[in-house]
Design an enzyme around this catalytic site. Structure first.
Site, PDB file in Angstrom:
ATOM      1  CD  GLU A 116       1.651  31.534  70.496  1.00 30.64           C
ATOM      2  OE1 GLU A 116       1.681  32.551  71.203  1.00 30.64           O
ATOM      3  OE2 GLU A 116       1.858  31.551  69.267  1.00 30.64           O
ATOM      4  CG  HIS A 154     -23.599  16.858  78.404  1.00 31.05           C
ATOM      5  ND1 HIS A 154     -24.938  16.787  78.059  1.00 31.05           N
ATOM      6  CD2 HIS A 154     -22.958  16.125  77.464  1.00 31.05           C
ATOM      7  CE1 HIS A 154     -25.078  16.032  76.988  1.00 31.05           C
ATOM      8  NE2 HIS A 154     -23.882  15.614  76.614  1.00 31.05           N
ATOM      9  CG  HIS A 158     -19.838  13.041  76.679  1.00 36.24           C
ATOM     10  ND1 HIS A 158     -20.694  12.091  77.192  1.00 36.24           N
ATOM     11  CD2 HIS A 158     -20.613  13.850  75.908  1.00 36.24           C
ATOM     12  CE1 HIS A 158     -21.926  12.310  76.751  1.00 36.24           C
ATOM     13  NE2 HIS A 158     -21.903  13.379  75.963  1.00 36.24           N
ATOM     14  CB  CYS A 215     -25.933  15.096  69.118  1.00 40.71           C
ATOM     15  SG  CYS A 215     -25.248  14.097  70.438  1.00 40.71           S
ATOM     16  CG  HIS A 251     -21.696  16.220  71.863  1.00 40.03           C
ATOM     17  ND1 HIS A 251     -21.482  17.111  72.895  1.00 40.03           N
ATOM     18  CD2 HIS A 251     -22.429  15.195  72.401  1.00 40.03           C
ATOM     19  CE1 HIS A 251     -22.071  16.660  73.984  1.00 40.03           C
ATOM     20  NE2 HIS A 251     -22.635  15.497  73.717  1.00 40.03           N
TER      21      HIS A 251
HETATM   22  C1  LIG Z   1     -23.330   8.029  77.478  1.00 34.49           C
HETATM   23  S1  LIG Z   1     -24.886   8.429  76.842  1.00 34.49           S
HETATM   24  C2  LIG Z   1     -24.649  10.022  76.137  1.00 34.49           C
HETATM   25  C3  LIG Z   1     -25.836  10.546  75.380  1.00 34.49           C
HETATM   26  O1  LIG Z   1     -26.916  10.725  76.248  1.00 34.49           O
HETATM   27  C4  LIG Z   1     -25.514  11.867  74.734  1.00 34.49           C
HETATM   28  O2  LIG Z   1     -25.076  12.799  75.715  1.00 34.49           O
HETATM   29  C5  LIG Z   1     -24.484  11.782  73.666  1.00 34.49           C
HETATM   30  O3  LIG Z   1     -23.561  12.564  73.622  1.00 34.49           O
HETATM   31  C6  LIG Z   1     -24.548  10.790  72.583  1.00 34.49           C
HETATM   32  O4  LIG Z   1     -25.827  10.608  72.097  1.00 34.49           O
HETATM   33  P1  LIG Z   1     -26.073   9.605  70.878  1.00 34.49           P
HETATM   34  O5  LIG Z   1     -27.545   9.576  70.684  1.00 34.49           O
HETATM   35  O6  LIG Z   1     -25.490   8.257  71.271  1.00 34.49           O
HETATM   36  O7  LIG Z   1     -25.296  10.169  69.702  1.00 34.49           O
HETATM   37 ZN   LIG Z   2     -23.583  14.239  75.010  1.00 35.97          ZN
END
Ligand SMILES: CSC[C@@H](O)[C@@H](O)C(=O)COP(=O)(O)O
Ligand SMILES: [Zn+2]
Length: 245
Positions: free
Chosen positions: A151, A207, A124, A105, A122
């Site tokens: 709100e 994602h 998920h 990232c 970041h």
């Molecule tokens: C479950 S693998 C997820 C990665 O491909 C990526 O999307 C992520 O968010 C984390 O990347 P990383 O390189 O481990 O910091």
């Molecule tokens: Zn990611």
């Protein structure tokens, strides 16, 4: 204890002092602490997601592909700021832990720092992923998640120096399409930031999300507010309630 082979590839001076501090607010201590919280909130499980902090002229970055909730301060990479985003070479790092690679990232975090952020998160989060699926019919550069008259919208800034959104405002978070490799999201993130210069977050379809703030507290609370709103939107959708009036 590092092996002779490790010693051979280790930089002569790895600047370990940059990640050694008794201060819990030091970025090298904060990143592991935040990631433990984020793991418990379902934001960074299975090694996905992460966070990065800019502190003065240093950027602190987590390693790639590790259990983010188990990270320690000695695992943190450090870049001198400002830094070249490309090419992302080993020598760009002024501190790099042995046997680890910096987060994939990194160019996305650097894009947020170029935009003036002090911290970028970041996640998920499944709520973030679900809202990108609920608005999947919208594709292209105008794709956005929108919500109004809730709100918690007041937890998101209107833009830098413009105060916070009001109850009657509409919050808009741009959505970009996912790519096979994390770093390839960078141009999409840059384009979304240029098109929506006031945004503090960009969703990535199927994602997750990148959220940034002027400092760690703002990035964290903005990310919390957004996650709350995404969960609410998903639950409203399940109940057949429209989330935009
Ligand atoms: C479950 S693998 C997820 C990665 O491909 C990526 O999307 C992520 O968010 C984390 O990347 P990383 O390189 O481990 O910091
Ligand atoms: Zn990611």
């Amino acid at each position: 204890m590092a092996s002779a082979q490790d010693q051979a590839v280790a930089p002569a001076n790895n600047n370990d002092y940059l990640v050694q501090s008794d201060d819990p607010e030091h970025p090298a201590n904060l990143i592991p602490e935040l990631c433990r919280k984020f793991y418990n909130w379902g934001w960074v499980t299975g090694t996905g997601g992460g966070t990065s902090i800019r502190h003065g002229d240093h950027i602190f970055i987590a390693p790639s592909g590790v259990q983010k909730e188990l990270m320690k301060s000695e695992n943190i990479f450090v870049l001198q700021w400002p830094t070249k985003k490309y090419p992302a070479e080993e020598r760009n790092y002024i501190r790099r832990p042995l046997k680890l690679n910096p987060s994939a990232c990194t160019p996305l975090f650097l894009t947020a720092f170029e935009h003036g952020a002090g911290c970028c998160i970041h996640t998920h989060s499944q709520w973030a992923v679900l809202v990108t699926l609920l608005v999947e019919r919208e594709k292209g550069p105008d794709a956005c998640f929108e919500i109004s008259t809730i709100e918690q919208i007041k937890g998101i800034p209107r833009g830098k120096g413009k105060g916070m959104l009001g109850y009657h405002d509409t919050l808009r978070i741009p959505i970009i399409e996912n790519t096979a490799f994390e770093e390839d999201l960078t141009s999409g993130l840059e384009a979304a930031m240029n098109k929506y210069p006031d945004t503090y977050a960009v969703l990535v379809r199927r994602h997750g999300i990148y959220v940034w703030g002027d400092n760690v507290a703002k990035a964290k609370t903005q990310c919390e507010s957004l996650d709350y709103l995404f969960q609410l939107a998903v639950e409203m959708h399940k109940l057949g309630l429209p989330w935009v009036k």
